[in-house]
Design an enzyme around this catalytic site. Structure first.
Site, PDB file in Angstrom:
ATOM      1  N   SER A 199       0.727  -1.049  -0.185  1.00 56.12           N
ATOM      2  CA  SER A 199      -0.209   0.032   0.190  1.00 56.12           C
ATOM      3  C   SER A 199       0.340   1.287  -0.058  1.00 56.12           C
ATOM      4  O   SER A 199       1.746   1.241   0.283  1.00 56.12           O
ATOM      5  CB  SER A 199      -0.948  -0.263   1.222  1.00 56.12           C
ATOM      6  OG  SER A 199      -1.558   1.879   1.209  1.00 56.12           O
ATOM      7  N   TYR A 211      -1.526  -1.261  10.601  1.00 59.09           N
ATOM      8  CA  TYR A 211      -2.078  -1.311   9.096  1.00 59.09           C
ATOM      9  C   TYR A 211      -0.412  -1.233   7.892  1.00 59.09           C
ATOM     10  O   TYR A 211      -0.157  -1.886   7.196  1.00 59.09           O
ATOM     11  CB  TYR A 211      -3.558  -1.128   8.229  1.00 59.09           C
ATOM     12  CG  TYR A 211      -3.538  -1.270   7.145  1.00 59.09           C
ATOM     13  CD1 TYR A 211      -3.826  -1.795   6.337  1.00 59.09           C
ATOM     14  CD2 TYR A 211      -3.004   0.447   5.904  1.00 59.09           C
ATOM     15  CE1 TYR A 211      -3.860  -2.252   4.952  1.00 59.09           C
ATOM     16  CE2 TYR A 211      -3.139   0.104   4.564  1.00 59.09           C
ATOM     17  CZ  TYR A 211      -3.574  -1.516   4.235  1.00 59.09           C
ATOM     18  OH  TYR A 211      -4.437  -1.020   2.619  1.00 59.09           O
TER      19      TYR A 211
HETATM   20  N1  LIG Z   1      -8.484  -1.011  -1.282  1.00 53.97           N
HETATM   21  C1  LIG Z   1      -7.126   0.502  -1.461  1.00 53.97           C
HETATM   22  O1  LIG Z   1      -7.818   1.958  -1.556  1.00 53.97           O
HETATM   23  C2  LIG Z   1      -5.974  -0.199  -1.294  1.00 53.97           C
HETATM   24  C3  LIG Z   1      -5.362   0.217  -1.003  1.00 53.97           C
HETATM   25  C4  LIG Z   1      -4.096   0.157  -0.865  1.00 53.97           C
HETATM   26  C5  LIG Z   1      -3.753  -1.288  -0.992  1.00 53.97           C
HETATM   27  N2  LIG Z   1      -4.135  -1.812  -0.446  1.00 53.97           N
HETATM   28  C6  LIG Z   1      -4.519  -3.315  -0.629  1.00 53.97           C
HETATM   29  O2  LIG Z   1      -4.890  -3.910  -2.077  1.00 53.97           O
HETATM   30  C7  LIG Z   1      -5.100  -5.726  -0.887  1.00 53.97           C
HETATM   31  C8  LIG Z   1      -6.765  -5.738  -1.571  1.00 53.97           C
HETATM   32  O3  LIG Z   1      -7.457  -5.197  -1.055  1.00 53.97           O
HETATM   33  P1  LIG Z   1      -8.532  -4.742  -1.444  1.00 53.97           P
HETATM   34  O4  LIG Z   1      -9.234  -3.730  -1.190  1.00 53.97           O
HETATM   35  O5  LIG Z   1      -8.915  -5.539  -3.000  1.00 53.97           O
HETATM   36  O6  LIG Z   1      -9.992  -5.285  -0.078  1.00 53.97           O
HETATM   37  P2  LIG Z   1     -11.963  -6.743  -0.088  1.00 53.97           P
HETATM   38  O7  LIG Z   1     -11.879  -5.882  -1.545  1.00 53.97           O
HETATM   39  O8  LIG Z   1     -11.872  -5.780   0.466  1.00 53.97           O
HETATM   40  O9  LIG Z   1     -10.903  -7.359  -0.947  1.00 53.97           O
HETATM   41  C9  LIG Z   1     -10.572  -8.263   0.471  1.00 53.97           C
HETATM   42  C10 LIG Z   1     -10.248  -9.898  -0.526  1.00 53.97           C
HETATM   43  O10 LIG Z   1      -9.561 -10.734   0.283  1.00 53.97           O
HETATM   44  C11 LIG Z   1     -10.866 -11.483   0.680  1.00 53.97           C
HETATM   45  N3  LIG Z   1     -10.321 -12.072   2.237  1.00 53.97           N
HETATM   46  C12 LIG Z   1     -10.364 -10.862   3.412  1.00 53.97           C
HETATM   47  N4  LIG Z   1      -9.622 -10.968   4.934  1.00 53.97           N
HETATM   48  C13 LIG Z   1      -9.659 -12.818   4.632  1.00 53.97           C
HETATM   49  C14 LIG Z   1      -8.707 -13.539   5.499  1.00 53.97           C
HETATM   50  N5  LIG Z   1      -8.712 -13.288   6.456  1.00 53.97           N
HETATM   51  N6  LIG Z   1      -8.322 -14.447   5.040  1.00 53.97           N
HETATM   52  C15 LIG Z   1      -8.740 -15.257   3.462  1.00 53.97           C
HETATM   53  N7  LIG Z   1      -9.700 -14.751   2.528  1.00 53.97           N
HETATM   54  C16 LIG Z   1      -9.692 -12.944   2.787  1.00 53.97           C
HETATM   55  C17 LIG Z   1     -12.259 -11.037   0.505  1.00 53.97           C
HETATM   56  O11 LIG Z   1     -12.638 -12.115   0.407  1.00 53.97           O
HETATM   57  P3  LIG Z   1     -14.133 -12.880   1.774  1.00 53.97           P
HETATM   58  O12 LIG Z   1     -15.155 -11.882   1.053  1.00 53.97           O
HETATM   59  O13 LIG Z   1     -15.008 -14.294   1.968  1.00 53.97           O
HETATM   60  O14 LIG Z   1     -13.602 -12.786   2.805  1.00 53.97           O
HETATM   61  C18 LIG Z   1     -11.411 -10.689  -0.403  1.00 53.97           C
HETATM   62  O15 LIG Z   1     -11.616 -11.381  -1.427  1.00 53.97           O
HETATM   63  C19 LIG Z   1      -5.628  -5.282   0.276  1.00 53.97           C
HETATM   64  O16 LIG Z   1      -3.840  -6.034   0.632  1.00 53.97           O
HETATM   65  C20 LIG Z   1      -4.849  -3.886   0.862  1.00 53.97           C
HETATM   66  O17 LIG Z   1      -4.358  -3.822   1.796  1.00 53.97           O
HETATM   67  C21 LIG Z   1      -6.126  -1.506  -1.046  1.00 53.97           C
END
Ligand SMILES: NC(=O)c1ccc[n+]([C@@H]2O[C@H](COP(=O)([O-])OP(=O)(O)OC[C@H]3O[C@@H](n4cnc5c(N)ncnc54)[C@H](OP(=O)(O)O)[C@@H]3O)[C@@H](O)[C@H]2O)c1
Length: 326
Positions: A199, A211
């Site tokens: 991130s 985080y």
């Molecule tokens: N979105 C942003 O603005 C942003 C910014 C910077 C970095 N990131 C990084 O990008 C990555 C993805 O984030 P996202 O925003 O795409 O998240 P998201 O939309 O909330 O999706 C999370 C995914 O991870 C799975 N997941 C969550 N907890 C889990 C667990 N304990 N065990 C197994 N699977 C799990 C969820 O499946 P289930 O629903 O089945 O749990 C879902 O498929 C992360 O590493 C985050 O830190 C995101």
């Protein structure tokens, strides 16, 4: 008296100051131009001219953790469109099945679903290893991540130690253990890519301290590994997104600086093999260039959101107490 002396000193050395100022401006200007040119190459030319590595040449399967939503799902779909079979690893079985079906309706590839909760300890990795047995893994996207529900002071984290343990297990241990599972075979065949989704907050984000620190680990781990394996044919990338419209960010409406997961991933995926560390998207890179002046996000950025959350919690607690009394 001292002001007159300083003025006199400045007057006598004004040419030196002018030369020094000119040199500093040239260095800053050259750095800025280089950054912009690099950005144009990474975010516009690379996707247009397909300059990134063809993932299919690295192996027939891609693994994506956290594959049923947001960035992970977008990676799974984009890699499937490039002809890779996909191992989807996430928590919820029904979402895994639905995503696998969606992928198969878009591309003629195979899928394999592994239902795992990454917040648990080391014991879960045996079943992942078993599921991956015999597969020719080309790419691992270490995407799964967890953050706070709302910005919070470290000493007030709800369910403190438990929450910290969960975030460390999901953000740090999953990246480390998944890498240790796939790397030996990649080294044997001298090819493979690992994308570690960190991130942009890794440079410091008060009120999201745990985080942000876990993402600093992901960045450092990736950068060190990239150097360690640079002559072994392995690509290791540290991907540092800014805000994207996903459940984790809680942002619903996309904008110039907050792309949707699909828009973001379609750009970022072309940087695999080109960039060992990237923000993945042009506006995120531009934003980070501007923020590099202040080194880390000021605490005031998330303070209003924290105060709103506290206000809501106050209301919720009152409602809970009232409900108990009834
Ligand atoms: N979105 C942003 O603005 C942003 C910014 C910077 C970095 N990131 C990084 O990008 C990555 C993805 O984030 P996202 O925003 O795409 O998240 P998201 O939309 O909330 O999706 C999370 C995914 O991870 C799975 N997941 C969550 N907890 C889990 C667990 N304990 N065990 C197994 N699977 C799990 C969820 O499946 P289930 O629903 O089945 O749990 C879902 O498929 C992360 O590493 C985050 O830190 C995101």
């Amino acid at each position: 008296m001292s002001a007159a002396l300083a003025l006199n000193f400045f007057e006598r050395n004004k040419n030196c100051f002018a030369i020094f100022g000119g040199v500093v401006s040239c260095i800053i200007g050259a750095k800025l131009c280089l950054h912009i040119l690099k950005g144009i190459r990474s975010f516009f030319l690379a996707p247009l001219l397909k300059l990134g590595v063809n993932p299919k040449t690295l192996g027939s399967w891609a693994i994506v953790t956290g594959a049923t939503d947001g960035i992970g799902k977008a990676y799974a779909i984009a890699l499937a469109k490039k002809g890779m079979n996909i191992v989807l690893i996430s928590r919820t079985e029904s979402k895994l099945t639905a995503t696998a079906e969606e992928i198969k309706s878009i591309a003629e590839v195979r899928t394999k679903c592994v239902s795992i909760d990454f917040s648990e300890g080391i014991e879960i990795y045996k079943s992942i290893e078993d599921a991956l047995e015999g597969l020719d893994i080309g790419i691992l996207v270490n995407n799964v991540g967890a953050s706070y529900d709302y910005p919070e002071f470290f000493h007030q984290l709800p369910d403190g130690k438990n929450m910290v343990k969960k975030i460390l297990n999901i953000n740090i241990f999953s990246v480390t253990y998944m890498t240790s599972i796939v790397l030996p075979k990649m080294v044997d065949k001298r090819k493979g890519a690992i994308v570690n989704v960190g991130s942009a907050s890794c440079f410091g984000f008060p009120l999201l301290t745990v985080y942000s620190a876990t993402k600093a680990y992901v960045h450092s781990f990736s950068q060190n590994l990239a150097a360690e394996y640079s002559d072994k044919g392995i690509i290791i990338q540290s991907l540092m997104p800014g805000f994207i419209t996903t459940k984790l960010s809680g942002i619903k409406r996309s904008s110039l600086f907050v792309p949707t997961p699909d828009v973001y991933v379609n750009c970022a995926i072309e940087s695999i093999g080109n960039e060992s560390a990237t923000y993945g998207y042009w506006s995120h890179s531009l934003m980070m260039l501007c923020l590099s002046v202040i080194k880390m996000m000021p605490r005031s950025f998330y303070l209003p959101k924290y105060l709103r959350a506290m206000e809501n919690q106050g209301k919720m607690n009152k409602e809970r107490k009232a409900a108990k009394k009834q």
